[in-house]
Design an enzyme around this catalytic site. Structure first.
Site, PDB file in Angstrom:
ATOM      1  N   VAL A  12       0.818  -1.210   0.000  1.00  0.00           N
ATOM      2  CA  VAL A  12       0.000   0.000   0.000  1.00  0.00           C
ATOM      3  C   VAL A  12       0.851   1.260   0.000  1.00  0.00           C
ATOM      4  CG1 VAL A  12      -1.946  -1.108   1.145  1.00  0.00           C
ATOM      5  CG2 VAL A  12      -0.267   0.154   2.509  1.00  0.00           C
ATOM      6  N   LEU A  14       3.612   4.063   1.461  1.00  0.00           N
ATOM      7  CA  LEU A  14       3.892   4.700   2.752  1.00  0.00           C
ATOM      8  C   LEU A  14       2.645   5.388   3.290  1.00  0.00           C
ATOM      9  CD1 LEU A  14       7.475   6.089   2.129  1.00  0.00           C
ATOM     10  CD2 LEU A  14       6.761   3.924   3.170  1.00  0.00           C
ATOM     11  N   HIS A  15       1.703   4.566   3.719  1.00  0.00           N
ATOM     12  CA  HIS A  15       0.447   5.019   4.300  1.00  0.00           C
ATOM     13  C   HIS A  15       0.286   4.339   5.651  1.00  0.00           C
ATOM     14  CE1 HIS A  15      -0.859   6.617   0.410  1.00  0.00           C
ATOM     15  NE2 HIS A  15      -0.289   5.531  -0.093  1.00  0.00           N
ATOM     16  N   GLY A  16      -0.421   4.952   6.560  1.00  0.00           N
ATOM     17  CA  GLY A  16      -0.776   4.323   7.827  1.00  0.00           C
ATOM     18  C   GLY A  16       0.359   3.659   8.566  1.00  0.00           C
TER      19      GLY A  16
END
Length: 93
Positions: A12, A14-16
């Site tokens: 995904v 560099l998220h969350g």
């Protein structure tokens, strides 16, 4: 200033959770670490908002840079964490 390119291993990007993990590694370094993607200026890798603003997706190449005593070790730590699939389920889950 020493720098290294690395492909983001998290599906995904560099998220969350992956971004939080990367920021934690950057913040633990004895030198300031910056990260950038193609077409965007480098940002402070220890800032969650700055890292999220890059919009780096899985498979994108990012550049990490650091300067000063310990820069090479810091870059090594950052490359290692960025290349991992931080979205993968733990082996014992």
């Amino acid at each position: 200033m020493p720098s290294r390119d690395v492909v983001v291993g998290s599906r995904v990007g560099l998220h969350g959770r992956p971004a939080k993990t990367v920021v934690g590694v950057a913040a633990a370094q004895p030198v300031a670490v910056r990260i950038s993607t193609a077409g965007k200026p480098a940002v402070d890798a220890s800032s969650i908002l700055a890292v999220l603003s890059l919009g780096a997706k899985g498979g994108d190449t990012v550049t990490v840079e650091a300067d000063g005593d310990g820069a090479e070790a810091a870059l090594g730590a950052m490359v290692e964490i960025l290349a991992q699939d931080l979205d993968a389920e733990p082996a014992d889950a």
